[in-house]
Each structure stands twice: as C-alpha cells, then as structure tokens.
Design a protein around this motif. Structure first.
Motif, PDB file in Angstrom:
ATOM      1  N   CYS A   7     -10.204  -0.554   2.003  1.00  0.00           N
ATOM      2  CA  CYS A   7     -11.148  -1.286   1.134  1.00  0.00           C
ATOM      3  C   CYS A   7     -11.532  -0.545  -0.137  1.00  0.00           C
ATOM      4  O   CYS A   7     -12.160  -1.116  -1.016  1.00  0.00           O
ATOM      5  CB  CYS A   7     -12.401  -1.668   1.911  1.00  0.00           C
ATOM      6  SG  CYS A   7     -13.514  -0.270   2.228  1.00  0.00           S
ATOM      7  N   GLY A   8     -11.186   0.735  -0.260  1.00  0.00           N
ATOM      8  CA  GLY A   8     -11.469   1.500  -1.463  1.00  0.00           C
ATOM      9  C   GLY A   8     -12.815   2.195  -1.489  1.00  0.00           C
ATOM     10  O   GLY A   8     -13.130   2.923  -2.429  1.00  0.00           O
ATOM     11  N   ALA A   9     -13.632   2.011  -0.482  1.00  0.00           N
ATOM     12  CA  ALA A   9     -14.952   2.641  -0.429  1.00  0.00           C
ATOM     13  C   ALA A   9     -14.818   4.125  -0.068  1.00  0.00           C
ATOM     14  O   ALA A   9     -13.807   4.549   0.486  1.00  0.00           O
ATOM     15  CB  ALA A   9     -15.827   1.918   0.596  1.00  0.00           C
ATOM     16  N   PRO A  10     -15.834   4.922  -0.347  1.00  0.00           N
ATOM     17  CA  PRO A  10     -15.788   6.342   0.027  1.00  0.00           C
ATOM     18  C   PRO A  10     -15.694   6.529   1.550  1.00  0.00           C
ATOM     19  O   PRO A  10     -16.194   5.698   2.308  1.00  0.00           O
ATOM     20  CB  PRO A  10     -17.123   6.890  -0.491  1.00  0.00           C
ATOM     21  CG  PRO A  10     -17.576   5.921  -1.532  1.00  0.00           C
ATOM     22  CD  PRO A  10     -17.048   4.581  -1.092  1.00  0.00           C
ATOM     23  N   VAL A  11     -15.072   7.624   1.948  1.00  0.00           N
ATOM     24  CA  VAL A  11     -14.982   7.968   3.367  1.00  0.00           C
ATOM     25  C   VAL A  11     -15.736   9.262   3.597  1.00  0.00           C
ATOM     26  O   VAL A  11     -15.964  10.046   2.670  1.00  0.00           O
ATOM     27  CB  VAL A  11     -13.511   8.122   3.847  1.00  0.00           C
ATOM     28  CG1 VAL A  11     -12.751   6.821   3.724  1.00  0.00           C
ATOM     29  CG2 VAL A  11     -12.809   9.239   3.110  1.00  0.00           C
ATOM     30  N   CYS A  26     -14.407   5.289   7.040  1.00  0.00           N
ATOM     31  CA  CYS A  26     -14.955   4.506   5.939  1.00  0.00           C
ATOM     32  C   CYS A  26     -16.354   4.029   6.305  1.00  0.00           C
ATOM     33  O   CYS A  26     -16.544   3.380   7.338  1.00  0.00           O
ATOM     34  CB  CYS A  26     -14.060   3.316   5.623  1.00  0.00           C
ATOM     35  SG  CYS A  26     -14.696   2.300   4.274  1.00  0.00           S
ATOM     36  N   GLU A  27     -17.318   4.334   5.458  1.00  0.00           N
ATOM     37  CA  GLU A  27     -18.704   3.914   5.687  1.00  0.00           C
ATOM     38  C   GLU A  27     -18.877   2.411   5.456  1.00  0.00           C
ATOM     39  O   GLU A  27     -19.779   1.798   6.005  1.00  0.00           O
ATOM     40  CB  GLU A  27     -19.651   4.699   4.770  1.00  0.00           C
ATOM     41  CG  GLU A  27     -19.606   6.207   4.970  1.00  0.00           C
ATOM     42  CD  GLU A  27     -20.054   6.662   6.351  1.00  0.00           C
ATOM     43  OE1 GLU A  27     -20.833   5.951   7.022  1.00  0.00           O
ATOM     44  OE2 GLU A  27     -19.617   7.745   6.782  1.00  0.00           O
ATOM     45  N   GLN A  28     -17.984   1.814   4.657  1.00  0.00           N
ATOM     46  CA  GLN A  28     -18.090   0.400   4.301  1.00  0.00           C
ATOM     47  C   GLN A  28     -17.483  -0.512   5.375  1.00  0.00           C
ATOM     48  O   GLN A  28     -18.150  -1.382   5.896  1.00  0.00           O
ATOM     49  CB  GLN A  28     -17.397   0.149   2.951  1.00  0.00           C
ATOM     50  CG  GLN A  28     -17.469  -1.266   2.439  1.00  0.00           C
ATOM     51  CD  GLN A  28     -18.872  -1.626   1.963  1.00  0.00           C
ATOM     52  OE1 GLN A  28     -19.615  -0.770   1.488  1.00  0.00           O
ATOM     53  NE2 GLN A  28     -19.255  -2.872   2.126  1.00  0.00           N
ATOM     54  N   CYS A  29     -16.168  -0.298   5.681  1.00  0.00           N
ATOM     55  CA  CYS A  29     -15.490  -1.227   6.594  1.00  0.00           C
ATOM     56  C   CYS A  29     -15.290  -0.655   7.999  1.00  0.00           C
ATOM     57  O   CYS A  29     -14.843  -1.354   8.900  1.00  0.00           O
ATOM     58  CB  CYS A  29     -14.155  -1.677   6.008  1.00  0.00           C
ATOM     59  SG  CYS A  29     -12.869  -0.398   5.978  1.00  0.00           S
TER      60      CYS A  29
END
Length: 183
Positions: A7-11, A26-29
């Motif tokens: 998803c491109g979010a920071p890990v 990934c904190e987002q997905c």
C-alpha cells in the motif's frame, strides 16, 4: 525496508503476534513483509577432465573466477535455474546431473546449490556477466582467484571425489565469512 510494497505506507520493525522474530509490518494495511534467504544455483560443468569456469564481469568479486551460477528466479526449479544461469553466464548447453553441493551462508542470508553437469558441446562464450568462460583442468585452476568460498569448497570436493572415483552430495555451512574476504 521503509515502505509497504502493498500500500506504500511506512513500515515498522516489530515482532508480529504469533511470531518470534522482528519483521517489517505495515501500520496501515497490516501486511507482514517476510525477508527470506536467497537461493544461488549453478553448475559444475565437465568436459573430459576439465571444468567450465567463468571470470566475473560484475561485482562482487569482479575479475575473479567462479562456476556459472546465480540467483534462482520465481517459478523455476533449482535445476532450471542451473541450466539458465549456465546458458546466461557461459553460453553453454549442459545436461544436468545430481546436486553436488548444498551450502548454507547465514551471514549473507543465502543458500548455494551446485549441480554436477555434462557440457554438451564446446560451443560456449562469456555472457554479459562474464569476462571469460574457459575449460580448466585441476592443475590450471586459479585457486587464489576463486571468487567465493562456496565455489572453492565445491571444486575441492569435486576433485577429491574424482580421485576416489565416487561422487557424493556435500553439505556444509559457512557460519561466518573467511577473514579478509567477501566469501
């Protein structure tokens, strides 16, 4: 790893629930990104009493000698990788034999697998990643200029087995690199 390939979010690096090792998460997905060892596969191609060696045209170990070998690709068997790498690095056609060496290199997260093979003809030439591709007998091997410890080990096992007249599968682990070398 800084960003999620999903998803491109920071890990962030943490131990996920139910796991025991730190992973990039990934904190987002919530995707957990596993990083696993790379597999290097190659061939020890024989013609009469000689072995096909390639002189590296790439780093690491530019200008040093190795067997035709490289990273296994997705969707191929180890044997298919050995055939492909031999064709790419030495332009050589081979008949694949049995697995000859299996070497763990945990300090660089790699596994090296080398097969015995029979060179089908003398029509070979260096590929893009090789400066040269030649057949050498044991006495002519440039032992001080072998690129990698795993290749040195494989060649020494081969020539020893040939003297005994009996070939076996050799397996070892190089837990730490040799002092002062890349190997």
């Amino acid at each position: 790893m800084n960003f999620c390939s999903h998803c491109g979010a920071p890990v962030s690096l943490k131990i996920p629930a139910g796991d025991s090792l730190p992973r990039h998460v990934c904190e987002q997905c919530g995707t957990i990104h596993y990083q696993n060892p790379k597999v290097v596969v190659g061939a020890l191609a024989e013609w009469e009493d000689k072995i096909l060696l390639c002189r590296r045209a790439i780093e690491p170990r530019y200008g040093f000698w190795t067997l035709p070998a490289g990273f296994m690709e997705n969707n191929e068997t180890c044997g298919e990788a050995a055939l492909r790498e031999t064709r790419e690095e030495a332009g050589a056609r081979i008949e694949l034999g049995s697995m000859f060496t299996f070497i763990d290199l945990p300090h660089i997260s790699q596994i090296h697998i080398i097969y015995r093979a029979r060179l089908l003809d003398l029509e070979f030439s260096p590929g893009e990643e090789s400066l040269d591709a030649i057949l050498l007998g044991e006495a002519d091997i440039p032992w001080d200029d072998i690129a990698f410890r795993s290749i040195d080990y494989t060649l020494k096992c081969f020539f020893e087995d040939r003297r005994k007249g009996e070939f076996e599968l050799h397996s070892t682990s190089f837990a730490i690199p040799s002092p002062g070398t890349y190997r």
